[in-house]
Scaffold this active site. Structure first.
Site, PDB file in Angstrom:
ATOM      1  N   SER A   1      43.019  41.850  34.879  1.00  0.00           N
ATOM      2  CA  SER A   1      42.989  41.007  33.680  1.00  0.00           C
ATOM      3  C   SER A   1      41.821  41.326  32.753  1.00  0.00           C
ATOM      4  CB  SER A   1      42.931  39.531  34.080  1.00  0.00           C
ATOM      5  OG  SER A   1      41.750  39.260  34.793  1.00  0.00           O
TER       6      SER A   1
ATOM      7  N   LYS B   1      40.710  29.939  33.806  1.00  0.00           N
ATOM      8  CA  LYS B   1      40.006  30.780  32.836  1.00  0.00           C
ATOM      9  C   LYS B   1      39.670  30.000  31.567  1.00  0.00           C
ATOM     10  CE  LYS B   1      41.929  35.132  34.521  1.00  0.00           C
ATOM     11  NZ  LYS B   1      42.819  36.262  34.242  1.00  0.00           N
TER      12      LYS B   1
END
Length: 784
Positions: A683, A726
């Protein structure tokens, strides 16, 4: 008549007397004795052997031995280890010590041979012959009786004795072949008169026969006691028969009790047949305690299983909703799914029992949710911990052929619940492991498959168990270690990280009251402000759940209890200011957003096992030969993302006016701070590409922007996971704008507004969009 004297080497024997006619061996280890043996061997093989009076004397002299001994001939010497010699001798004549000639280096004695005398020789010739014959026959008869009871006497000696006509030779042969003690043998050796020696031998033989008779009687009594169990069994059977004849059935046998319980048991026909068969076997093996115990345990286990016993279904949705709200804050998805299950059960009266799998980080309340569900449904609650289970028999049970066999954990859980429809929690299903004893995951397939578990077979029970009524809840920290076939059979519900606001509510509504009660405090004695709780959640814990937060509250409670008992304070109020005096310095400081825009520094977002975190990526460009340096403990996936990013930048270098020879003459160094912490995952691709592009072109990156997403060679942005954690990390770090892959747009819609409030979430699908949004625009420039 003058007696014969001889000078011979002498050996003092410990615990042994040698008689004339005796052939035997003994071990010699003393230096004096070895020297005497060697001296005899070098001479005429003759040696004088006599017994020690005290076997404990290590270095005997003439006073320490019996005066009468035996002259013997050495037949053989065998050397053994540790300076030991084994000597084979044959006894020949009695002899008495006159004097010891010398004691060093070995004993040497002057001995006189003792001739046999016989007081019966003075009688008349005819009478003398009759007396000898009577003595011969008497000794033979006594020896025959002794030999019949003593198996140590060889048959050859018996046949040899039958043909002997000389009384002296017969007496010596019998004395030499009966295992008398050395004291008894010494008495026989010292007896010079043949008649007296004969009488003494007869007396000792008769005494030995009496001892053997007593020994035989004891053995017979022991055998009778061993057979007592068999006798008692026969008597019990007779007593049982008598009771049946009299019609007195007040005392039922175990088999009858089992039969009564089996007849009253509510169970499928197959189970009843198996029970009746085993009870019949039990009746026929009463005299075999080992087998009886195994069958008894099996019958008792079958009788204790809840075959057709069910608890009443509780279908009050309002009550279930109330219990779930009381016990847990948040977790809306889980609560909604359970209420849906209840609604279906209420309408259909049956409905398929779901198998729910709660997946999430540690401390998020997965196990306690299962306990609350059991309370809401008013079902018995059974928890089975699967962490570290590697033996298939733990699930399916052991086969009854093995010693110590028992049912598996599933069958035992049902037995403990007492009903066939409990709520069964399979905790830590992701931590099951396999070894040579079988595949535990495969054993769980049958348990957790709604199409198969109605006929689940436990190896020990050997009859099918219906698990279709059991409400199975499983928990896991990750789905990575669960095989796909098993995962396919479960309905996965993600229990994600708590927001700081949720942690505040959980602490105030659940954790603080629980810890106050645990530490014996009241709400008046300890109060904790909201700001203090907020700071504890942010700066003293770093987790997805609330376990550490609960421990910190426990720390404060203990210190408060101590202060109150010492009389320092009557009540304690914890605020943001005095929190450090109770918990010490702050353990975690969030890396806030940079104050100014910089070149080559980009803020990425990462998912960890304890929630989300921000990841600062730094890139420097320096003169070199076109190398790419990667530091900061990156995993293979991140390294590949970095190389993909540089390849993409090289492919668009002409469009962005990057010199053609730039990559040949410069090195690019990518670094992620906190080098001791390993980092990996798919990511950080667009984050590293943006940082490299910024460093290569010299354009600054906006300090209030964070991003997450993977990059392809052609610049496409791929979706990622862990978005909620996140976004929480970005918000905590003071980030204003977050760049998220376009394909993650549905995930953002499911995230509560509490998290997204105050964040500008921009969806991107191409790397060009990322660069356009993240880089600070040059004055007078236009983006194409």
């Amino acid at each position: 008549m003058s007696k014969e004297t001889k000078s011979l080497p002498m050996v003092a024997l410990r615990g042994l007397t040698v008689l004339p006619g005796m052939v035997r061996h003994f071990d010699v280890s003393r230096e004096k004795s070895l020297a005497a043996i060697n001296e005899a061997v070098e001479g005429d093989q003759k040696i004088f052997l006599t017994a020690q009076r005290d076997i404990e004397v290590a270095d005997p002299s003439g006073a320490d031995v019996y005066q009468v001994g035996c002259i013997a001939t050495i037949r053989q010497i065998v050397k053994l280890p540790k300076k030991i010699s084994r000597v084979l001798i044959s006894g020949e004549e009695r002899a008495a010590i006159n004097c010891i000639e010398f004691e060093e280096p070995y004993l040497r004695a002057n001995v006189t041979v003792i001739p046999d005398t016989d007081r019966q020789e003075e009688t008349a010739g005819a009478d003398q012959g009759l007396g000898k014959e009577a003595m011969l026959r008497g000794l033979r008869d006594v020896f025959r009786e002794y030999a019949a009871k003593e198996p140590k006497v060889s048959k050859e000696i018996g046949s040899q004795i039958e043909g002997m006509e000389d009384l002296r030779e017969l007496v010596d042969l019998v004395a030499a072949n009966v295992p008398f003690s050395w004291e008894d043998a010494q008495e026989l050796l010292e007896e010079e008169d043949l008649t007296s020696r004969y009488e003494l031998l007869i007396y000792k033989l008769v005494k030995e026969i009496q001892i053997l008779n007593v020994k035989e009687e004891i053995q017979i009594k022991v055998k009778e006691r061993v057979d007592k169990n068999q006798r008692e069994y026969i008597l019990r059977e007779e007593l049982k028969l008598i009771r049946e004849e009299l019609g007195d059935d007040t005392m039922l046998s175990d088999a009858d009790e089992f039969q009564q319980a089996a007849d009253a048991l509510e169970a499928p026909e197959e189970v009843k047949e198996k029970l009746n068969k085993e009870i019949k076997r039990f009746r026929n093996t009463v005299n075999s305690p080992a087998e009886t115990g195994v069958i008894r345990t099996y019958i008792e286990t079958l009788l204790e299983m809840p075959w057709d016993k069910m608890c009443e279904e509780h279908k009050d949705i309002a009550y279930a909703s109330q219990v779930l709200e009381e016990d847990h804050y948040g977790l809306e998805k889980v609560k909604e799914r359970v209420l849906e299950f209840l609604a279906v059960r209420a309408l259909t009266k049956k409905g398929d029992t779901p198998i729910l799998c709660l997946v999430g980080p540690p401390g998020t309340g997965k196990t306690s949710i299962a306990r609350s569900l059991a309370r809401a449904l008013k079902k018995p609650y059974v928890r089975i911990s699967l962490g570290g289970v590697r033996d298939e028999a733990e699930i399916r049970g052991h086969r009854r052929t093995y010693v110590g066999a028992m049912p598996g954990r599933i069958a035992n859980g049902l037995k403990a619940a007492g009903v066939k429809n409990p709520l069964m929690l399979l905790d830590e299903i992701d931590k099951v492991s396999n070894d040579y004893k079988g595949d535990t995951f495969s054993a769980l397939l049958e348990v957790l498959d709604s199409e198969q578990n109605c006929k689940f077979r436990d190896h020990y029970l050997e009859v099918p168990i219906d698990l279709s009524e059991v409400l199975f809840i499983t928990t896991a920290n990750t789905l990575q270690t669960i095989p796909r076939p098993l995962l396919d059979r479960m309905e996965v519900i993600e229990v994600s990280s708590y927001t700081e606001n949720e942690k505040m509510h959980i602490a105030m509504e659940h954790l603080i009251p629980k810890q106050l009660d645990k530490h014996g405090l009241t709400a008046d004695q300890l109060t904790i402000s909201k700001k203090a709780l907020w700071k504890m959640a942010r700066n003293y814990t770093k987790e997805a759940g609330v376990r550490q937060l609960e421990r910190k509250i426990g720390d404060i409670c203990r210190k408060t209890a101590k202060e109150i008992l010492e009389g320092k304070k009557k009540a304690v109020h914890i605020t943001e200011r005095n929190l450090a005096s109770y918990l010490g310095k702050e353990l975690f400081i969030y890396q806030m957003a940079n104050e100014s825009d910089e070149v080559g520094i980009v803020r990425g977002l990462a998912w960890t096992s304890v929630g989300g975190d921000t990841l600062q990526i730094e890139v420097n460009v320096m003169p070199g030969e076109g190398e790419i340096l990667l530091t900061g403990q990156m995993g293979d996936v991140m390294k590949e993302s970095a190389r993909t990013g540089i390849s993409y930048i090289r492919s668009v270098s002409k469009k962005h006016r990057i010199a053609e020879d730039f990559f040949k003459e410069h090195d690019v160094h990518i670094h992620i701070p906190e080098g001791a912490v390993p980092k990996d995952g798919p990511s950080a691709g667009i984050t590293m590409a943006t940082a490299m592009f910024s460093a290569i072109t010299g354009r600054k990156v906006r300090s209030d922007v964070a991003m997450t997403g993977e990059i392809t060679l052609r610049g496409r942005v791929l979706p990622i996971g862990g978005l909620k954690e996140k976004l929480l990390a970005a918000k905590s770090a003071g980030i204003k704008t977050v760049l998220v892959p376009k394909e993650n747009e549905p995930d953002v819609e499911e995230i509560s507004s509490e998290i997204t409030r105050g964040l500008e979430i921009v969806f991107v699908s191409q790397m060009e969009e990322v660069l356009k949004l993240a880089l600070v625009k040059r004055r007078g420039s236009h983006d194409h």
